[in-house]
Design an enzyme around this catalytic site. Structure first.
Site, PDB file in Angstrom:
ATOM      1  N   TYR A  12       0.816  -1.213   0.000  1.00  0.00           N
ATOM      2  CA  TYR A  12       0.000   0.000   0.000  1.00  0.00           C
ATOM      3  C   TYR A  12       0.854   1.268   0.000  1.00  0.00           C
ATOM      4  O   TYR A  12       0.574   2.221   0.742  1.00  0.00           O
ATOM      5  CB  TYR A  12      -0.950   0.014   1.201  1.00  0.00           C
ATOM      6  CG  TYR A  12      -1.739  -1.250   1.363  1.00  0.00           C
ATOM      7  CD1 TYR A  12      -2.770  -1.563   0.479  1.00  0.00           C
ATOM      8  CD2 TYR A  12      -1.451  -2.152   2.379  1.00  0.00           C
ATOM      9  CE1 TYR A  12      -3.486  -2.742   0.607  1.00  0.00           C
ATOM     10  CE2 TYR A  12      -2.163  -3.327   2.516  1.00  0.00           C
ATOM     11  CZ  TYR A  12      -3.179  -3.618   1.625  1.00  0.00           C
ATOM     12  OH  TYR A  12      -3.885  -4.785   1.751  1.00  0.00           O
ATOM     13  N   TYR A 140     -13.224  -6.632   5.486  1.00  0.00           N
ATOM     14  CA  TYR A 140     -11.981  -6.824   4.720  1.00  0.00           C
ATOM     15  C   TYR A 140     -11.671  -8.316   4.676  1.00  0.00           C
ATOM     16  O   TYR A 140     -11.626  -8.980   5.713  1.00  0.00           O
ATOM     17  CB  TYR A 140     -10.807  -6.077   5.355  1.00  0.00           C
ATOM     18  CG  TYR A 140      -9.495  -6.371   4.654  1.00  0.00           C
ATOM     19  CD1 TYR A 140      -9.155  -5.712   3.476  1.00  0.00           C
ATOM     20  CD2 TYR A 140      -8.626  -7.331   5.154  1.00  0.00           C
ATOM     21  CE1 TYR A 140      -7.969  -6.005   2.821  1.00  0.00           C
ATOM     22  CE2 TYR A 140      -7.443  -7.632   4.498  1.00  0.00           C
ATOM     23  CZ  TYR A 140      -7.121  -6.966   3.326  1.00  0.00           C
ATOM     24  OH  TYR A 140      -5.951  -7.263   2.678  1.00  0.00           O
ATOM     25  N   ASP A 240     -14.806 -15.579   8.462  1.00  0.00           N
ATOM     26  CA  ASP A 240     -13.404 -15.247   8.216  1.00  0.00           C
ATOM     27  C   ASP A 240     -12.756 -14.918   9.557  1.00  0.00           C
ATOM     28  O   ASP A 240     -12.892 -13.811  10.069  1.00  0.00           O
ATOM     29  CB  ASP A 240     -13.327 -14.058   7.257  1.00  0.00           C
ATOM     30  CG  ASP A 240     -11.904 -13.581   6.994  1.00  0.00           C
ATOM     31  OD1 ASP A 240     -10.977 -14.067   7.678  1.00  0.00           O
ATOM     32  OD2 ASP A 240     -11.726 -12.708   6.132  1.00  0.00           O
ATOM     33  N   LYS A 269      -2.863 -16.410   9.408  1.00  0.00           N
ATOM     34  CA  LYS A 269      -2.032 -15.551  10.243  1.00  0.00           C
ATOM     35  C   LYS A 269      -1.368 -16.310  11.390  1.00  0.00           C
ATOM     36  O   LYS A 269      -0.292 -16.857  11.234  1.00  0.00           O
ATOM     37  CB  LYS A 269      -2.828 -14.360  10.736  1.00  0.00           C
ATOM     38  CG  LYS A 269      -3.154 -13.355   9.626  1.00  0.00           C
ATOM     39  CD  LYS A 269      -3.703 -12.067  10.157  1.00  0.00           C
ATOM     40  CE  LYS A 269      -4.068 -11.074   9.051  1.00  0.00           C
ATOM     41  NZ  LYS A 269      -2.931 -10.531   8.327  1.00  0.00           N
TER      42      LYS A 269
END
Length: 432
Positions: A12, A140, A240, A269
């Site tokens: 980003y 997200y 999620d 993760k």
């Protein structure tokens, strides 16, 4: 560093003319050490994955031992002990009934798999028309095309609308975590499902904690209503838990705040303790058996590095740590310390809100500070924070001490006191 600035893109960020980047030399425990001698407390667990801290000896040893035997072998046509052993650990660790495991490369790919799995499930039942999903605004789910298409439609991915598949969106839950439940909070989702139910394969959401598009914490009652709604309409529920799983919000998985289970679960993760990329898409027996017993029994996905042995070895070591340590107790300790330090920051002139749950602390600002001020605070405090937009947050490793939590919160406070940055049109380095 000159080569970096000329040739290497970072997440980003523009290639050039971005704020200075730290040259990391090594990391251990809660600390990242830089080439210029800084020792920085990693207050964001290197994007939320270093649950056990950096270079956990048990995980490092597991990777080293596995590397001496086999670094990789294709999972098509082969299996191997690390994949089998990790699967056994996961079946014991996950909620009962979630036991059909598809190993993925990353969290985004796990979401892609979940969406495809839901569509293939409906196709197996003779409902080929059910090929759309419903997601929540403010959510997200990743940066690949399918995952972007399920993330906030007005969020960071608006530039790529032209290449994304089109899905349906409901308003995000506004009822805050811990507040009295408001039944009207699920009305938007009910309207979407009522209007488009014949096209919908599944609903996907981040349970309780919306991460990368707003750091929002919402009422667990929403999940209870959503589970009931999906069951009534023959729609699958995908959760999620890539960011929220593995004790981040308090319990082992965020879904446990509501006492529900999904049909498909995405994890990642902290699965490997952040040491190496790996994720998983885990289906219920019903979903898996429906696909397996259909005219097209093969689930049509297959990443090159699926079930990579090094990643599996890291996952086994990580899950063993989760099983043997009292992380629920550690997260409760961290939450108490975060509340004591952060809740008074509501009184800052630039503060819009403070939110804390488990090992998550968020200071939402009315206006974001400058990148230069953030870098100054990082150097002065020795705390690595990576705010994005108006959110200054921490999601520290679970081994972070009370003294380190206090230092993290002091750094957040200092950023909250900074003058707001001038308003510009361009995105800056610190937008995730």
């Amino acid at each position: 560093m000159n080569f970096d600035s000329e040739h290497l893109w970072h997440p980003y960020a523009a290639l050039r003319n971005t704020p200075a980047r730290f040259l990391a030399k090594k990391a251990h425990g809660t600390t990242i050490e830089t080439a210029d001698g800084l020792k920085l407390i990693d207050a964001v667990s290197s994007w939320w994955c270093m649950a056990h801290g950096h270079n956990a000896p048990e995980i490092v040893e597991a990777i080293q031992k596995q590397s001496e035997k086999m670094c990789h072998v294709m999972f098509g046509g082969f299996t191997h002990e690390p994949a089998i052993e990790l699967g056994k650990h996961l079946v014991k660790f996950l909620p009962e009934g979630l036991n059909r495991i598809f190993y993925a490369d990353s969290g985004s790919i796990a979401v892609e798999c979940a969406a495809k799995m839901a569509v293939q499930y409906q196709h197996s039942l003779g409902h080929a028309e059910r090929c759309k999903l419903v997601a929540l605004k403010g959510g997200y789910h990743g940066d690949t095309a399918g995952a972007m298409a399920l993330s906030d439609p007005d969020g960071m991915h608006v530039l790529f609308r032209g290449i994304m598949p089109q899905h349906f969106f409901a308003e995000r839950p506004n009822c805050r975590f811990g507040a009295p439940w408001d039944d009207n909070d699920v009305a938007s989702m009910e309207r979407v499902v009522e209007e488009h139910g014949s096209e919908i394969a599944a609903v996907i959401c981040e349970p309780v904690f919306q991460g990368g598009n707003g750091m929002w914490l919402y009422n667990a009652g929403y999940l209870k209503r959503l589970r009931k709604l999906c069951d009534e309409k023959g729609i699958l529920l995908i959760l999620d838990e890539i960011a929220s799983g593995f004790y981040r919000t308090g319990p082992r998985f965020a879904m446990m705040h509501a006492g529900i289970k999904p049909d498909i679960l995405c994890i990642g993760k902290a699965l490997t303790g952040g040491s190496i990329t790996m994720a998983a898409c885990v289906a219920s027996e019903n979903v898996a058996e429906t696909i397996t017993n259909s005219k097209i029994p093969a689930f049509m996905h297959g990443p090159t590095y699926m079930a990579n042995p090094l990643a599996c070895a890291a996952g086994i070591a990580s899950l063993t740590l989760f099983e043997n340590r009292d992380y629920a107790g550690e997260v409760a300790r961290i939450e108490k310390r975060l509340r004591a330090n952060l809740e008074p920051l509501c009184n800052l002139e630039n503060a819009a809100d403070v939110r804390v749950l488990g090992a998550i602390g968020v200071l939402e600002l009315k206006a974001k500070p400058s990148a230069d001020d953030i870098l100054r605070v990082i150097r002065e405090t020795g705390v690595w924070l990576r705010p994005f937009c108006n959110y200054v947050y921490t999601m520290p490793p679970f081994i972070t001490t009370d003294t380190e939590i206090d230092r993290i919160c002091e750094a957040i406070k200092m950023i909250g006191k900074c003058e707001p940055a001038p308003i510009v049109d361009d995105e800056d380095e610190f937008h995730e």
